[in-house]
Scaffold this motif. Structure first.
Motif, PDB file in Angstrom:
ATOM      1  N   SER A 172       0.835  -1.222   0.000  1.00  9.78           N
ATOM      2  CA  SER A 172       0.000   0.000   0.000  1.00  9.78           C
ATOM      3  C   SER A 172       0.861   1.261   0.000  1.00  9.78           C
ATOM      4  N   GLY A 173       2.117   1.132   0.447  1.00 13.03           N
ATOM      5  CA  GLY A 173       2.987   2.310   0.493  1.00 13.03           C
ATOM      6  C   GLY A 173       3.861   2.477  -0.736  1.00 13.03           C
ATOM      7  N   SER A 174       3.706   1.610  -1.728  1.00 13.51           N
ATOM      8  CA  SER A 174       4.567   1.716  -2.909  1.00 13.51           C
ATOM      9  C   SER A 174       4.151   2.890  -3.778  1.00 13.51           C
ATOM     10  N   SER A 175       5.146   3.566  -4.344  1.00 10.79           N
ATOM     11  CA  SER A 175       4.875   4.819  -5.044  1.00 10.79           C
ATOM     12  C   SER A 175       4.491   4.619  -6.507  1.00 10.79           C
ATOM     13  N   VAL A 176       4.975   3.535  -7.117  1.00 12.21           N
ATOM     14  CA  VAL A 176       4.791   3.333  -8.554  1.00 12.21           C
ATOM     15  C   VAL A 176       4.556   1.845  -8.827  1.00 12.21           C
ATOM     16  N   THR A 177       3.712   1.559  -9.825  1.00 10.33           N
ATOM     17  CA  THR A 177       3.583   0.194 -10.344  1.00 10.33           C
ATOM     18  C   THR A 177       4.106   0.190 -11.773  1.00 10.33           C
ATOM     19  N   ARG A 178       5.011  -0.745 -12.066  1.00 15.77           N
ATOM     20  CA  ARG A 178       5.603  -0.822 -13.403  1.00 15.77           C
ATOM     21  C   ARG A 178       5.334  -2.187 -14.035  1.00 15.77           C
ATOM     22  N   TYR A 179       5.395  -2.213 -15.360  1.00 17.42           N
ATOM     23  CA  TYR A 179       5.298  -3.462 -16.112  1.00 17.42           C
ATOM     24  C   TYR A 179       6.603  -3.648 -16.872  1.00 17.42           C
ATOM     25  N   ILE A 180       7.246  -4.779 -16.623  1.00 13.73           N
ATOM     26  CA  ILE A 180       8.560  -5.071 -17.208  1.00 13.73           C
ATOM     27  C   ILE A 180       8.397  -6.320 -18.068  1.00 13.73           C
ATOM     28  N   ALA A 181       8.452  -6.166 -19.393  1.00 15.70           N
ATOM     29  CA  ALA A 181       8.202  -7.299 -20.300  1.00 15.70           C
ATOM     30  C   ALA A 181       9.506  -7.828 -20.881  1.00 15.70           C
ATOM     31  N   MET A 182       9.621  -9.160 -20.905  1.00 14.51           N
ATOM     32  CA  MET A 182      10.808  -9.829 -21.448  1.00 14.51           C
ATOM     33  C   MET A 182      10.479 -10.437 -22.806  1.00 14.51           C
ATOM     34  N   TYR A 183      11.272 -10.081 -23.817  1.00  9.59           N
ATOM     35  CA  TYR A 183      11.040 -10.545 -25.191  1.00  9.59           C
ATOM     36  C   TYR A 183      12.256 -11.298 -25.716  1.00  9.59           C
ATOM     37  N   GLU A 184      11.990 -12.314 -26.537  1.00 13.52           N
ATOM     38  CA  GLU A 184      13.049 -12.945 -27.324  1.00 13.52           C
ATOM     39  C   GLU A 184      12.644 -12.865 -28.784  1.00 13.52           C
ATOM     40  N   TYR A 185      13.579 -12.492 -29.649  1.00 19.31           N
ATOM     41  CA  TYR A 185      13.306 -12.343 -31.079  1.00 19.31           C
ATOM     42  C   TYR A 185      14.063 -13.427 -31.841  1.00 19.31           C
ATOM     43  N   ALA A 186      13.440 -13.930 -32.901  1.00 20.47           N
ATOM     44  CA  ALA A 186      14.025 -15.053 -33.641  1.00 20.47           C
ATOM     45  C   ALA A 186      14.201 -14.711 -35.117  1.00 20.47           C
ATOM     46  N   LYS A 220      -0.058 -17.255 -13.954  1.00 22.88           N
ATOM     47  CA  LYS A 220       0.054 -17.760 -15.328  1.00 22.88           C
ATOM     48  C   LYS A 220      -0.777 -16.902 -16.278  1.00 22.88           C
ATOM     49  N   LEU A 221      -0.208 -16.622 -17.452  1.00 22.20           N
ATOM     50  CA  LEU A 221      -0.929 -15.898 -18.498  1.00 22.20           C
ATOM     51  C   LEU A 221      -1.797 -16.874 -19.296  1.00 22.20           C
ATOM     52  N   VAL A 222      -3.061 -16.538 -19.485  1.00 20.24           N
ATOM     53  CA  VAL A 222      -3.936 -17.360 -20.335  1.00 20.24           C
ATOM     54  C   VAL A 222      -3.978 -16.735 -21.730  1.00 20.24           C
ATOM     55  N   ASN A 223      -4.306 -17.561 -22.745  1.00 17.76           N
ATOM     56  CA  ASN A 223      -4.302 -17.086 -24.135  1.00 17.76           C
ATOM     57  C   ASN A 223      -3.003 -16.340 -24.444  1.00 17.76           C
ATOM     58  N   LEU A 224      -1.911 -17.009 -24.119  1.00 21.88           N
ATOM     59  CA  LEU A 224      -0.593 -16.366 -24.177  1.00 21.88           C
ATOM     60  C   LEU A 224      -0.263 -15.837 -25.572  1.00 21.88           C
ATOM     61  N   ASP A 225      -0.537 -16.618 -26.619  1.00 16.92           N
ATOM     62  CA  ASP A 225      -0.181 -16.192 -27.979  1.00 16.92           C
ATOM     63  C   ASP A 225      -0.891 -14.902 -28.372  1.00 16.92           C
ATOM     64  N   GLU A 226      -2.140 -14.805 -27.963  1.00 18.26           N
ATOM     65  CA  GLU A 226      -2.936 -13.603 -28.268  1.00 18.26           C
ATOM     66  C   GLU A 226      -2.346 -12.378 -27.554  1.00 18.26           C
ATOM     67  N   PHE A 227      -2.035 -12.545 -26.274  1.00 17.47           N
ATOM     68  CA  PHE A 227      -1.461 -11.452 -25.490  1.00 17.47           C
ATOM     69  C   PHE A 227      -0.073 -11.079 -26.026  1.00 17.47           C
ATOM     70  N   LYS A 228       0.710 -12.093 -26.369  1.00 16.58           N
ATOM     71  CA  LYS A 228       2.067 -11.856 -26.871  1.00 16.58           C
ATOM     72  C   LYS A 228       2.023 -11.075 -28.188  1.00 16.58           C
ATOM     73  N   ALA A 229       1.078 -11.415 -29.059  1.00 14.98           N
ATOM     74  CA  ALA A 229       0.950 -10.713 -30.344  1.00 14.98           C
ATOM     75  C   ALA A 229       0.663  -9.237 -30.113  1.00 14.98           C
ATOM     76  N   CYS A 230      -0.204  -8.954 -29.151  1.00  9.44           N
ATOM     77  CA  CYS A 230      -0.517  -7.554 -28.824  1.00  9.44           C
ATOM     78  C   CYS A 230       0.724  -6.843 -28.275  1.00  9.44           C
ATOM     79  N   MET A 231       1.459  -7.521 -27.380  1.00  8.42           N
ATOM     80  CA  MET A 231       2.634  -6.906 -26.777  1.00  8.42           C
ATOM     81  C   MET A 231       3.727  -6.641 -27.812  1.00  8.42           C
ATOM     82  N   LEU A 232       3.915  -7.571 -28.734  1.00  9.72           N
ATOM     83  CA  LEU A 232       4.924  -7.366 -29.782  1.00  9.72           C
ATOM     84  C   LEU A 232       4.544  -6.189 -30.681  1.00  9.72           C
TER      85      LEU A 232
END
Length: 577
Positions: free
Chosen positions: A406-420, A478-490
């Motif tokens: 409750s005392g935290s000042s910021v919420t961040r999202y840190i995404a990890m990607y691998e490219y092929a 766990k992320l559900v519908n991972l491929d769908e979410f990943k496509a949006c994130m990419l």
């Protein structure tokens, strides 16, 4: 047109060949088969110990050390020819792999001048097509030392661009100073020092540039009654290596995408398991308790440690901080750069032999199962005679503040990607879709706390290391519908726009009891969102940092699989007042 294409291809092949020669590539002769090395023949060494303090009239005072990096030969095994290495030490003669264990005292400053005595060419292949420290003269090996787990000024953090060559002849764009200042004001615990040069971390560590660092606080630790003294309190630096038939460290000089990166490979693995500089050593122990500070100094290998005869670990500290109470474990998963501080009671052994084994697939978690070689770590030979044991495993250890979300000042999202590439081989890895040299996007306020949601969109488990900060893992979902979410994130690289909360609705994985305390590295499960509570202040005291954390060149956070960090799963972390 065909002739031109063929000529271009030939030029490319020639340039790749010359690149290998020019960059000091080790000839790919036959591998030295691990079956040619008999296990458990070499005794476990205790690395030299160096005090990071002096004592004057009975009072500890600060000390200045000079520790060099030397090119020498090291004997990893009785049956293996001597191996060319890079080693830390106070002289070439005394330099070791791993380097000396530096023992510091809480509240007493240690100063180290790290000196580069390395040759003009590397002993291992490296790849200039990834972001790399390259001297303008193309001579000299860039190095810089990071004290992993240290809560210290940015100028002494070992920034990847603060590198220098032999004799400080050439210096990186974020060069700071020759003499590093380690404050040792933080909580007592285990740290380690290692190279951190841009794009060369994986090869410089493979060459041998690692060592243990312990901050002791006798007033706080002595009442715990844990096993102590040089004989019963030992650092174990564990890593894997492969060797050529001539004894040299073997590293594949051809990349998995050679037309893109001639040499870079996504992970390095070797079948020989090295502990304190010896392959599969043995240690003769008494029937009593021992304390082992186990550092996983591998490039990419996870270890799942267990004893073949059923002995257990009493886990007392994780990374650089004690637990509130010990945790009894039959097996222990340790990612690259994580530290497990454990007590083993050999009086409970039902045999006079105890093999420390490994059961972690590689790459972790979905890679190959262990084999006869990399499934063994070392052997303990237990003396028959029982004896009085003064060491104990206390019911309580050290209590630090619990996370207050409750005392935290910021919420961040840190995404990890691998490219092929087109052949579905990894080409590079990014955090938040950005390379390292793009401007900092994480700018915490000194003294605050934040919640980070780390989204792992890859198939690998990534040990995330945050410089300066300490954190508590809250949960993994766990992320559900991972491929769908990943496509949006990419496409957008925006977790909020991609409705991360809708997708982060799968099963939750419990944080293991021995990993619920304050850590500086954690294993980010693939296909999960890991929520961590990050604190940018001391945990043992309410006082402010004893230095200006907003100074240049700042800090970083990164994946600690070194091959990923180098290419280039690392981002700047800049602080503001």
């Amino acid at each position: 047109k065909m002739a031109r294409t063929e000529r271009n291809l030939m030029l490319q092949l020639v340039s790749m060949f010359l690149m290998g020669v020019i960059l000091g590539t080790v000839a790919e002769d036959e591998l030295f088969a691990t079956t040619q090395m008999e296990m458990f023949v070499d005794e476990l060494p205790d690395m030299p110990r160096i005090h990071g303090f002096d004592v004057v009239n009975g009072v500890p005072v600060s000390k200045s050390l000079k520790i060099g990096m030397f090119h020498k030969k090291w004997k990893f095994h009785r049956d293996l020819p001597p191996t060319p290495v890079f080693a830390y030490g106070t002289s070439k003669r005394t330099a070791t792999v791993p380097g000396p264990t530096i023992e510091a005292l809480h509240g007493i400053d240690t100063y180290v001048t790290w000196q580069n005595h390395l040759p003009s060419q590397h002993i291992l292949p490296w790849d200039p097509t990834i972001p790399t420290a390259i001297p303008s003269t193309k001579k000299g090996i860039p190095t810089v030392v990071h004290l992993h787990g240290g809560i210290d000024e940015p100028e002494s953090d070992g920034n990847a661009h603060s590198w220098f060559t032999a004799g400080f002849k050439e210096r990186g764009p974020a060069w700071t100073k020759k003499r590093y200042h380690y404050h040792n004001f933080q909580q007592p615990g285990n740290l380690w020092y290692h190279d951190h040069a841009m794009g060369l971390t994986r090869v410089n560590l493979l060459a041998g540039l690692t060592g243990a660092y312990i901050i002791r606080h006798p007033h706080v630790e002595a009442p715990l009654g844990l096993p102590n003294g040089d004989e019963f309190d030992r650092a174990l630096v564990v890593f894997d290596r492969a060797f050529g038939s001539n004894g040299s460290i073997y590293m594949n000089s051809t990349g998995n995408n050679p037309s893109i990166h001639p040499q870079w490979q996504p992970e390095y693995f070797g079948d020989a398991i090295i502990v304190n500089g010896k392959a599969w050593p043995h240690m003769i122990v008494r029937r009593r308790k021992y304390r082992f500070r186990i550092i996983n100094a591998s490039n990419a290998r996870f270890f799942r440690f267990y004893f073949t005869n059923g002995l257990v670990f009493f886990h007392v500290a994780s990374d650089s901080a004690y637990h509130e109470q010990p945790v009894k474990l039959r097996e222990l998963l340790l990612a690259p750069s994580e530290i497990a501080d454990v007590v083993v009671d050999f009086s409970k052994s039902n045999s006079d032999r105890a093999i420390l084994a490994n059961g972690a697939p590689y790459p972790y978690p979905s890679g190959d199962p262990v084999n006869e070689a990399n499934g063994k770590v070392m052997k303990f030979i237990v003396k028959k005679h029982r004896e009085v044991d003064t060491g104990r495993i206390p019911k309580k250890l050290i209590k630090y503040p619990s996370p207050d979300v409750s005392g935290s000042s910021v919420t961040r999202y840190i995404a990890m990607y691998e490219y092929a590439s087109a052949i579905d081989e990894p080409t590079h890895l990014f955090i938040n879709g950005k390379s390292y040299d793009e401007p900092a996007t994480e700018k915490p306020k000194v003294g605050t706390t934040e919640v980070w949601n780390v989204i792992n969109l890859t198939e690998d488990n990534h040990p995330l290391h945050v410089h300066l900060g300490l954190f508590v893992v809250l949960d993994q979902t766990k992320l559900v519908n991972l491929d769908e979410f990943k496509a949006c994130m990419l496409n957008t690289n925006d977790a909020i726009k991609c409705q991360v909360n809708k997708y982060a609705s799968g099963k939750k994985t419990k944080v293991p009891a021995h990993e619920k305390g304050w850590k500086n590295v954690y294993k980010m499960t693939p296909g999960y969102v890991t929520k961590i509570f990050v604190r940018f202040s001391y945990i043992h005291s309410n006082t402010s940092y004893r230095f200006d954390a907003t100074a240049e060149p700042g800090y970083v956070y990164h994946c600690h699989i070194l091959d990923h960090e180098d290419n280039v799963m690392m981002r700047p972390l800049k602080f503001v007042h």
